[in-house]
Design a protein around this motif. Structure first.
Motif, short mmCIF file in Angstrom:
data_model
loop_
_atom_site.label_atom_id
_atom_site.label_comp_id
_atom_site.label_asym_id
_atom_site.label_seq_id
_atom_site.Cartn_x
_atom_site.Cartn_y
_atom_site.Cartn_z
N ILE A 261 21.34 82.73 6.58
CA ILE A 261 22.67 83.34 6.73
C ILE A 261 22.80 84.58 5.86
CG2 ILE A 261 25.12 83.01 6.17
CD1 ILE A 261 24.90 80.19 7.22
N GLY A 262 22.29 84.51 4.63
CA GLY A 262 22.35 85.66 3.74
C GLY A 262 21.63 86.86 4.31
N GLU A 263 20.43 86.63 4.83
CA GLU A 263 19.66 87.73 5.40
C GLU A 263 20.33 88.26 6.66
OE1 GLU A 263 15.01 88.66 5.91
OE2 GLU A 263 15.67 86.86 6.98
N SER A 264 20.90 87.35 7.47
CA SER A 264 21.56 87.75 8.71
C SER A 264 22.80 88.60 8.44
CB SER A 264 21.95 86.50 9.51
OG SER A 264 22.75 86.82 10.60
N GLU A 265 23.59 88.22 7.44
CA GLU A 265 24.86 88.91 7.21
C GLU A 265 24.75 90.11 6.26
OE1 GLU A 265 28.45 86.87 6.60
OE2 GLU A 265 27.92 85.12 7.79
N ILE A 266 23.81 90.05 5.33
CA ILE A 266 23.74 91.08 4.30
C ILE A 266 22.56 92.02 4.51
CG2 ILE A 266 23.58 91.47 1.79
CD1 ILE A 266 24.98 88.79 1.42
N GLY A 267 21.53 91.54 5.20
CA GLY A 267 20.39 92.39 5.51
C GLY A 267 19.48 92.64 4.32
N GLU A 268 19.02 93.88 4.18
CA GLU A 268 18.03 94.21 3.15
C GLU A 268 18.53 93.95 1.73
OE1 GLU A 268 16.79 98.21 3.71
OE2 GLU A 268 15.80 97.83 5.63
N GLN A 269 19.84 94.02 1.53
CA GLN A 269 20.41 93.83 0.19
C GLN A 269 20.38 92.37 -0.25
OE1 GLN A 269 21.11 96.11 -1.86
NE2 GLN A 269 22.25 95.04 -3.47
N TRP A 270 20.15 91.44 0.68
CA TRP A 270 20.20 90.02 0.38
C TRP A 270 19.23 89.63 -0.74
CZ3 TRP A 270 22.53 85.75 -0.25
CH2 TRP A 270 21.89 84.52 -0.21
N ALA B 103 41.44 87.62 -0.83
CA ALA B 103 40.27 87.66 -1.71
C ALA B 103 39.40 86.42 -1.53
CB ALA B 103 40.71 87.77 -3.17
N THR B 104 38.10 86.60 -1.75
CA THR B 104 37.16 85.48 -1.76
C THR B 104 36.16 85.69 -2.89
OG1 THR B 104 35.42 86.43 -0.36
CG2 THR B 104 37.26 85.34 0.77
N CYS B 105 35.51 84.59 -3.28
CA CYS B 105 34.37 84.70 -4.21
C CYS B 105 33.09 84.41 -3.42
CB CYS B 105 34.51 83.76 -5.40
SG CYS B 105 34.71 82.01 -5.01
N SER B 106 33.02 85.00 -2.23
CA SER B 106 31.84 84.87 -1.37
C SER B 106 31.23 86.24 -1.13
CB SER B 106 32.22 84.25 -0.03
OG SER B 106 31.10 84.25 0.85
N ILE B 107 29.91 86.29 -1.01
CA ILE B 107 29.25 87.55 -0.69
C ILE B 107 29.06 87.70 0.82
CG2 ILE B 107 28.07 87.76 -2.91
CD1 ILE B 107 25.57 86.65 -1.59
N LEU B 108 29.51 86.73 1.60
CA LEU B 108 29.33 86.78 3.05
C LEU B 108 30.46 87.55 3.73
CD1 LEU B 108 28.16 83.12 3.88
CD2 LEU B 108 26.74 85.15 3.43
N SER C 119 31.35 87.31 6.76
CA SER C 119 32.05 86.43 7.71
C SER C 119 33.22 85.71 7.07
CB SER C 119 31.09 85.41 8.32
OG SER C 119 30.53 84.58 7.32
N GLU C 120 33.23 85.58 5.74
CA GLU C 120 34.35 84.97 5.03
C GLU C 120 35.31 86.02 4.49
OE1 GLU C 120 33.46 81.36 2.53
OE2 GLU C 120 31.47 82.31 2.48
N SER C 121 34.93 87.26 4.57
CA SER C 121 35.65 88.32 3.86
C SER C 121 36.06 89.46 4.79
CB SER C 121 34.77 88.83 2.72
OG SER C 121 34.25 87.74 1.96
N GLU C 122 35.22 90.49 4.89
CA GLU C 122 35.56 91.65 5.72
C GLU C 122 35.92 91.27 7.15
OE1 GLU C 122 32.61 93.36 2.63
OE2 GLU C 122 32.91 91.48 3.70
N GLU C 123 35.13 90.36 7.73
CA GLU C 123 35.36 90.00 9.13
C GLU C 123 36.68 89.25 9.32
OE1 GLU C 123 31.90 88.01 10.70
OE2 GLU C 123 30.55 89.58 9.95
N GLN C 124 37.08 88.45 8.33
CA GLN C 124 38.37 87.76 8.42
C GLN C 124 39.52 88.77 8.41
OE1 GLN C 124 38.82 84.77 9.21
NE2 GLN C 124 37.67 83.27 8.02
N VAL C 125 39.41 89.78 7.55
CA VAL C 125 40.47 90.80 7.46
C VAL C 125 40.53 91.63 8.74
CG1 VAL C 125 41.19 92.88 6.23
CG2 VAL C 125 40.42 90.87 4.95
N ARG C 126 39.36 92.00 9.26
CA ARG C 126 39.33 92.78 10.50
C ARG C 126 39.99 92.01 11.65
NH1 ARG C 126 38.01 95.44 6.97
NH2 ARG C 126 36.17 96.79 6.68
N ALA C 127 39.65 90.73 11.74
CA ALA C 127 40.20 89.91 12.83
C ALA C 127 41.72 89.79 12.69
CB ALA C 127 39.55 88.53 12.82
#
Length: 408
Positions: free
Chosen positions: A138-147, A358-363, A365-373
């Motif tokens: 999941i980390g690699e899928s959502e964060i990519g090279e920075q994971w 706010a979240t204490c998650s680096i994902l 899907s729990e953060s930016e995507e929730q706000v966009r939706a």
């Protein structure tokens, strides 16, 4: 370094409590250290460090010890022994420990085999960085090279960071009390001090008198992001034990009001104790016992903080055992909870008011995507203002996300 059997036995006992009895690591260590008054400072430091580091590197330690599933007492002794062999390498040294004491519990543990397995394991990210397969994917899928960089940073020991309580003191005074050589300020976080050497600050008079709280620098950015001003009505609707509520109260200068809400009564009780210690007088608590509690507060808040429940994948430095207890189904469930909270709790904001999610998650899907939706669903009522994310790899802070939205 000489190993003492009693201290290793205490480490083994703690690991069994964490992985067999499924208890929280911090509570296990806290209770264990209180159980034997004969242990000195070094003894306690050995136990705490070894428990947390074995938990942090659990998958790697199991790999090098060739223990598939730790269940029996002897398994945990083997793991504790394997950790002692690789610890110098893992913690930045150049040479592995060459041998172990000739204790019966370490029989069958071959140092050469352990080091060879260690060298193999360091070539496989999920083993080298000790992460479950599904989180790595999941980390690699959502964060990519920075994971990879974030994962490595999340495996470092977290610093002790203080938030100075501006209701009672200032950063210069606290630095003078603790010693200028013991602390350093944090760029961009005006009320934060990092301890240069780890210590338990809860016994200090300065802590007991409410001059500061322990709070990560990334977490300290969230309350100011609310853009509060004196006299405002602020709701912290997922307050927990209230670190951010106390920060908001201080930013308000004890003016206006802070309503701290949570679904767990014991957390609010702890917040009330902390508020009294901090000299906070503009804060009240409220238990969320039903949806009606939220509905009754519709349109009452100038500012709303939603520090929502999440996976906690941004704070693994502080809670390394959580990565072994998280399940994929929990992540699916918590995303729905986050969306539901945003949908219903946001109604508490007045027109023209603002909200921080706010979240204490680096994902994402729990953060930016929730706000966009959320903003897509409510384009007519809400405006996205800004967002900020802290990066363990880039900033050295815990991984927090915060977004500011304004109700039209």
């Amino acid at each position: 370094m000489k190993l003492y059997k009693g201290l290793v036995a205490a480490t083994v006992e703690a690991l069994q409590d964490i992985f067999v009895k499924n208890r929280q690591a911090d509570r296990v260590v806290e209770q264990l250290l209180k159980s034997n008054k004969k242990w000195g400072v070094r003894d306690r430091a050995f136990i705490a460090e070894n428990v947390y580091e074995i938990v942090r590197w659990w998958r790697l330690v199991k790999y090098v010890a060739q223990v598939d599933k730790a269940a029996e007492n002897e398994d945990f002794w083997q793991l504790a022994g394997a950790w002692q062999l690789i610890k110098p390498l893992r913690l930045g040294g150049h040479d592995a420990m060459e041998s172990l004491p000739e204790w019966p519990e370490f029989e069958g543990l071959d140092p050469q085999s352990v080091i060879e397995r260690y060298q193999e394991g360091t070539k496989i990210r999920k083993i080298a960085q000790s992460i479950p397969d599904w989180i790595d994917q999941i980390g690699e899928s959502e964060i990519g090279e920075q994971w990879s960089a974030e994962l490595s940073a999340l495996n470092k020991t977290a610093p002790v960071v203080l938030r100075i309580n501006s209701l009672k003191t200032d950063i210069a005074t606290v630095r003078e009390q603790l010693g200028l050589d013991m602390t350093e300020p944090v760029a961009g976080v005006p009320e934060a001090l990092v301890l240069k050497k780890r210590m338990n600050v809860s016994g200090l008079d300065s802590f007991k008198n409410g001059l500061f709280e322990v709070q990560d620098a990334g977490s300290q950015l969230i309350a100011p992001y609310l853009d509060v001003h004196p006299g405002m009505s602020v709701i912290d609707a997922c307050a927990g034990a209230g670190g951010k509520s106390l920060h908001v109260a201080a930013l308000l200068g004890n003016t206006g009001s802070v309503l701290s809400m949570d679904i767990e009564h014991h957390k609010l009780q702890e917040l009330e104790r902390r508020a009294a210690r901090n000299g906070v007088t503009n804060l009240t608590t409220m238990l969320i016992s039903s949806e009606k509690v939220i509905a009754n507060l519709s349109g009452t808040a100038d500012r709303l903080l939603l520090d929502v429940p999440c996976s906690g994948l941004g704070v693994l430095r502080r809670n390394p055992d959580s990565k072994w207890k998280l399940k994929p189904e929990f992540l699916d469930k918590i995303r729905k909870v986050q969306a539901d909270i945003l949908e219903s709790y946001s109604k508490m904001v007045k027109k023209g008011g603002k909200m921080v999610y706010a979240t204490c998650s680096i994902l994402p899907s729990e953060s930016e995507e929730q706000v966009r939706a959320f903003t897509r669903r409510h384009q007519a009522d809400w405006r996205f203002v800004s967002e900020h994310r802290t990066s363990p790899a880039r900033d050295g802070f815990d991984g927090f996300y915060m977004a500011l939205l304004e109700r039209k």
